[in-house]
Design a protein around this motif. Structure first.
Motif, short mmCIF file in Angstrom:
data_model
loop_
_atom_site.label_atom_id
_atom_site.label_comp_id
_atom_site.label_asym_id
_atom_site.label_seq_id
_atom_site.Cartn_x
_atom_site.Cartn_y
_atom_site.Cartn_z
N GLY A 1 25.87 57.14 -14.50
CA GLY A 1 27.04 57.76 -14.52
C GLY A 1 27.97 57.86 -13.28
O GLY A 1 27.30 57.80 -12.18
N CYS B 1 39.80 63.13 -17.18
CA CYS B 1 39.06 63.44 -18.44
C CYS B 1 39.62 63.54 -19.64
O CYS B 1 38.93 62.83 -20.54
CB CYS B 1 38.05 64.54 -17.92
N TRP C 1 40.68 59.85 -20.69
CA TRP C 1 39.52 58.92 -21.27
C TRP C 1 38.96 59.59 -22.62
O TRP C 1 38.57 58.80 -23.50
CB TRP C 1 38.41 58.79 -20.04
N ALA D 1 35.78 57.77 -24.75
CA ALA D 1 34.96 57.48 -23.79
C ALA D 1 34.15 58.69 -23.55
O ALA D 1 34.37 59.91 -23.96
CB ALA D 1 35.84 57.07 -22.33
N VAL E 1 32.98 61.14 -21.69
CA VAL E 1 33.07 61.89 -20.31
C VAL E 1 33.17 63.26 -20.88
O VAL E 1 33.40 63.74 -21.90
CB VAL E 1 34.73 61.42 -19.80
N TRP F 1 34.40 65.75 -13.01
CA TRP F 1 34.04 65.26 -14.41
C TRP F 1 33.24 64.06 -14.18
O TRP F 1 32.92 63.61 -13.14
CB TRP F 1 35.41 64.86 -15.20
N ASP G 1 31.71 60.31 -15.88
CA ASP G 1 32.05 59.40 -17.01
C ASP G 1 30.69 58.53 -16.78
O ASP G 1 30.38 57.99 -16.08
CB ASP G 1 33.04 58.51 -16.42
N ARG H 1 29.87 56.05 -18.47
CA ARG H 1 29.88 54.47 -18.33
C ARG H 1 29.69 54.06 -17.23
O ARG H 1 29.41 52.76 -16.84
CB ARG H 1 31.17 53.89 -18.81
#
Length: 423
Positions: free
Chosen positions: A122, A140, A143, A148, A150, A171, A173, A175
């Motif tokens: 992440g 955030c 997305w 996503a 998140v 935040w 993510d 991905r």
């Protein structure tokens, strides 16, 4: 102080290559063996298109082998801005391409078994003032609306995940992730060659000129005739095509790497903050803390060139010993005025792409198949690529050092003002 790059000293072995010699022909010629050029060559070769890459030094010699190795999803702009700039269809298509670029990268790494220390723990963006925290909240939320993975983080979560104090929140993510950037470039070169692409280095192209229905590229020891050409030089376009270097700002980012304790980024996430003058950090596979940020407008000249990342390390982790960094290096980043990728048609059959902007690991690699479609003859308007335009030089580019310095001071002042307002 001589640079000592962490990535150069820990990467997989170099790809054995030879310079171009004599006269050769190909369907597509690509100049530059970074992520963009190599991923495009790979996609073309896998489709059976004859493609040759000419590289001035070695695969990953530029930003692809000197960046922080952070894999961050998407472009810097969201749907409303992209739709405003490009229209509804293309704006949404570009945003969707950014939404899946990290998936595309990690899938490619797995498919080709590229040894590049790939991890996917992440990406965190953290904020040290309420203004920045609200920016995190908006990003955030945007997305999340696209599905996503998140979520927002509070101050204690940020501290637990980073080991650094002083942040109000941020935040994550899921991905995002990291790679050994030079190993990734070398792995892409090996994969492209295994698929049938030819890669020559060192083979600096000295001129491009029309030749019948195609183009002839000259090097010191040979020449290459091609029907189509892609200049994938990003931050190092040189003087190969008049005006191309005036379409971007090439700025330096400096990094250091030092051994860190277990409390620093224990989960392996990569981190950057919301400051306009960006700061970013991560750990490598051996546990070293890699920190980076804005460098000078010129190549590093000595110890003072690396004071910014070292001061940053001391502020983030004051408990760490104040030792001389084990590694220290810099690389140039190609920045467009609006931080969006550019795709130029320089002449019939000749294209140039400028798309680094500090988030190039995922985007540049994932864009390879779409660029391959373009070079194979697909209509540009059907692809997840920026619109094809003529060259658009930055106004007053010869004075770039003056207004780049002024811009840096302005952004630092804005960052300081945001913190002061909420202190």
């Amino acid at each position: 102080m001589r640079q000592r790059s962490l990535w150069q000293e820990t990467a997989t072995p170099p790809v054995p290559l030879l310079p171009l010699e004599g006269v050769a022909e190909t369907e597509v010629a690509i100049i530059g063996a970074g992520y963009t050029g190599l991923s495009t060559a790979l996609a073309l070769a896998e489709r059976g298109v004859a493609v040759t890459v000419l590289e001035a030094e070695a695969p990953g010699a530029g930003a692809s082998g000197a960046n922080g190795g952070q894999v961050i999803p998407g472009l810097k702009h969201f749907v409303p801005d992209l739709v405003k700039d490009y229209g509804d269809a293309l704006g949404r298509r570009l945003h969707q391409a950014g939404a899946v670029d990290t998936d595309a990268l990690f899938t490619l790494i797995a498919r080709l078994a590229i040894d590049c220390e790939a991890t996917r723990a992440g990406w965190l963006q953290v904020a040290d003032n309420p203004v920045a925290l609200e920016e995190c909240r908006q990003r955030c939320r945007a997305w999340a609306a696209w599905g996503a993975p998140v979520r927002m983080l509070g101050a204690e979560e940020v501290r637990a995940m980073t080991g650094a104090a002083g942040y109000l929140g941020g935040w994550i993510d899921e991905r995002g992730g990291s790679v050994q950037p030079l190993s990734l470039a070398r792995g892409l070169a090996r994969a492209a060659m295994a698929a049938g692409a030819r890669v020559h280095a060192p083979s600096r192209v000295t001129s491009i000129r029309p030749d019948g229905a195609g183009w002839r590229l000259e090097t010191a020891a040979g020449s290459l005739r091609a029907r189509r050409v892609l200049l994938a030089t990003n931050a190092a376009p040189g003087r190969l095509w008049p005006g191309l270097s005036h379409t971007i700002m090439a700025v330096w980012s400096f990094q250091t790497a030092t051994k860190a304790g277990a409390g620093v980024l224990p989960g392996g996430q990569v981190v950057s903050d919301t400051r306009r003058v960006l700061r970013y950090w991560r750990r490598d596979a051996a546990g070293r803390l890699v920190v980076g940020g804005k460098g000078t407008l010129r190549a590093p000249r000595g110890p003072r060139s690396f004071t910014v990342p070292e001061r940053m390390r001391a502020r983030l982790y004051p408990a760490l010993p104040g030792t001389t960094p084990e590694f220290y290096w810099g690389g140039r980043v190609g920045i467009t005025p609006d931080r969006l990728p550019r795709l130029f048609r320089l002449a019939e059959g000749v294209f140039a792409v400028m798309q680094d902007n500090g988030k190039g690991v995922a985007w540049c690699t994932a864009s390879g198949p779409a660029l391959a479609d373009l070079l194979a003859g697909a209509a540009p308007e059907d692809l997840a690529l920026p619109p094809v335009t003529p060259l658009r030089p930055i106004p007053l580019h010869p004075f770039r050092s003056v207004y780049a310095a002024a811009g840096s001071l302005y952004f630092r002042a804005r960052d300081a003002l945001d913190r002061a307002r909420t202190a």
